[in-house]
Design a protein around this motif. Structure first.
Motif, mmCIF file in Angstrom:
data_model
loop_
_atom_site.group_PDB
_atom_site.id
_atom_site.type_symbol
_atom_site.label_atom_id
_atom_site.label_comp_id
_atom_site.label_asym_id
_atom_site.label_seq_id
_atom_site.Cartn_x
_atom_site.Cartn_y
_atom_site.Cartn_z
ATOM 1 N N ARG A 276 -20.892 16.118 -34.592
ATOM 2 C CA ARG A 276 -22.345 16.257 -34.614
ATOM 3 C C ARG A 276 -22.921 15.530 -33.413
ATOM 4 N N VAL A 277 -23.929 16.143 -32.787
ATOM 5 C CA VAL A 277 -24.533 15.567 -31.596
ATOM 6 C C VAL A 277 -26.051 15.671 -31.705
ATOM 7 N N ASP A 278 -26.738 14.751 -31.045
ATOM 8 C CA ASP A 278 -28.195 14.741 -31.027
ATOM 9 C C ASP A 278 -28.681 15.874 -30.140
ATOM 10 N N GLY A 279 -29.248 16.903 -30.748
ATOM 11 C CA GLY A 279 -29.697 18.065 -29.997
ATOM 12 C C GLY A 279 -30.927 17.821 -29.150
ATOM 13 N N ASN A 280 -31.581 16.666 -29.294
ATOM 14 C CA ASN A 280 -32.724 16.339 -28.455
ATOM 15 C C ASN A 280 -32.303 15.671 -27.148
ATOM 16 N N ASP A 281 -31.002 15.455 -26.974
ATOM 17 C CA ASP A 281 -30.477 14.773 -25.799
ATOM 18 C C ASP A 281 -29.639 15.753 -24.991
ATOM 19 N N VAL A 282 -30.201 16.263 -23.906
ATOM 20 C CA VAL A 282 -29.518 17.297 -23.130
ATOM 21 C C VAL A 282 -28.181 16.819 -22.599
ATOM 22 N N LEU B 179 -38.830 26.866 -28.912
ATOM 23 C CA LEU B 179 -39.701 25.720 -28.697
ATOM 24 C C LEU B 179 -39.190 24.505 -29.459
ATOM 25 N N GLY B 180 -38.933 23.419 -28.738
ATOM 26 C CA GLY B 180 -38.390 22.205 -29.337
ATOM 27 C C GLY B 180 -36.889 22.100 -29.242
ATOM 28 N N GLU B 181 -36.229 23.183 -28.881
ATOM 29 C CA GLU B 181 -34.766 23.199 -28.805
ATOM 30 C C GLU B 181 -34.262 23.277 -27.358
ATOM 31 N N GLU B 182 -35.149 22.997 -26.401
ATOM 32 C CA GLU B 182 -34.791 23.180 -24.993
ATOM 33 C C GLU B 182 -33.627 22.307 -24.560
ATOM 34 N N ALA B 183 -33.538 21.086 -25.067
ATOM 35 C CA ALA B 183 -32.437 20.197 -24.676
ATOM 36 C C ALA B 183 -31.106 20.743 -25.176
#
Length: 391
Positions: free
Chosen positions: A246-252, A80-84
């Protein structure tokens, strides 16, 4: 414990901070800093990403419910919260690639193509589950999907994943059509010996593997900054001259782009890569963790960063979806998960006589197969057991 604080801003940081948003080949990225897709993005693919994210969200919410209803036993860790992050990483894999995951792997199995019913049945411990009901939440496995676990031990997946990459390197030369391995881990795993030993071997032997750190900023309840001398975890490969990002994990889309570039490099050059996706789990470490180490303010802030409604709104703004079509996808996900629960509920548990199946890959002489209450094997008596203990 003091409230946790987020690490450095996700996205282009460290070595990437002074570079324009572009991939390693120098081509313009498919998304800008806010992650908005450009006209080159396929609307069908974007809709598919949202569909998978919605399925994972619905599945994990219902899995938490099933745990509280005692349908699921043992440990249970949710995405939950890590879907992207999950969907972006899986979009970068080809069917010929191998995937090794942590114990937080339900979403990865679904995004890799596993049937929701088979995943839920495994969580229920049923014979129709992905691992025949033997593995449970932490040990999902499907050879046809090249999903090789689900590992309950922190970092247990890293050595076998490195070994799989070594096997690929032995049997095939680098090339764009080659195979590669993706090995997932959490931020806390970067402090164990197997992480450093495996990265060192991957660098020395030039192995086709991408190590992915899913950094949710907490090793259970300990902030990364309190446990790691280098909290920018993508830099930890520099000791082995392994490139990191490093990448923004909220951006699929950003995750997909970075992971695709890393996997392409692993295939074409047999160059290991370390990728860090900064993401935020919306619940505790497991379903029984109330996450009291987070303040109310931090919890509220993290919910505002929830990638699912953000991506939904973005697709609606860009005309890829409208409110009606987005709601239809959400409803379909709910129905699919409800069907998965019904399938799991109606599936039988593993037969008692199969308890010792799969203990060894090949038959082993004199392997024990006695169940509680069975008579002792021929030649053994209680007196013999007592004599062994006294001797």
């Amino acid at each position: 414990m003091a409230p946790t604080t987020p690490g450095p801003e996700p996205g282009r940081t460290g070595e990437q901070a002074d570079k324009p948003p572009q991939d390693r080949a120098g081509e313009p990225a498919a998304e800008d800093r806010a992650g908005r897709p450009d006209a080159a993005e396929d609307p069908k693919a974007l809709t598919g990403y949202y569909r998978r994210m919605a399925l994972i969200r619905s599945f994990e919410l219902r899995a938490a419910e099933m745990y509280t209803r005692a349908k699921i036993g043992g440990y249970c860790h949710l995405n939950l919260g890590e879907e992207a992050t999950v969907v972006g990483l899986m979009a970068a894999l080809r069917p010929t690639d191998y995937l090794f995951t942590t114990y937080r792997e339900h979403g990865y199995a679904l995004a890799r193509g596993a049937e929701p019913g088979a995943v839920m049945a495994e969580l229920f411990g049923r014979a129709t589950g992905m691992s025949g009901g033997f593995g449970g939440s932490m040990h999902l496995f499907d050879w046809n999907l090249r999903l090789l676990g689900g590992y309950g031990i922190v970092g247990g997946q890293i050595p076998p994943a490195t070994g799989a990459a070594l096997a690929i390197a032995h049997r095939s030369a680098p090339g764009p059509d080659g195979e590669a391995v993706m090995c997932l881990m959490g931020d806390g795993t970067t402090n164990i010996g197997a992480f450093h030993e495996s990265l060192n071997l991957a660098a020395v032997w030039r192995l086709p593997i991408v190590y992915v750190i899913v950094n949710n900023l907490l090793g259970m309840g300990t902030p990364v900054e309190a446990a790691s001398g280098e909290p920018e975890l993508f830099r930890r490969g520099c000791a082995y001259r392994i490139p990191g990002e490093r990448v923004d994990g909220n951006d699929v889309l950003a995750v997909r782009r970075a992971a695709t570039a890393a996997m392409d490099r692993a295939r074409s050059e047999h160059q290991p890569v370390l990728l860090e996706a900064v993401s935020y789990r919306l619940r505790g470490h497991s379903v029984v963790d109330p996450a009291r180490y987070r303040s109310v303010e931090e919890t509220r802030r993290l919910r505002e960063l929830d990638p699912l409604p953000a991506f939904r709104a973005r697709l609606i703004d860009d005309g890829v979806l409208d409110e009606e079509s987005a709601a239809r996808i959400d409803d379909e996900a709910e129905r699919e998960v409800a069907a998965a629960i019904e399938f799991a509920d109606n599936s039988p548990p593993p037969a008692v006589e199969t308890l010792f199946d799969h203990v060894y890959a090949t038959p082993v002489a004199n392997a024990p197969r006695e169940l509680p209450g069975d008579p002792l094997p021929v030649g053994r008596t209680d007196e013999a057991d007592e004599a062994d203990e006294e001797g």
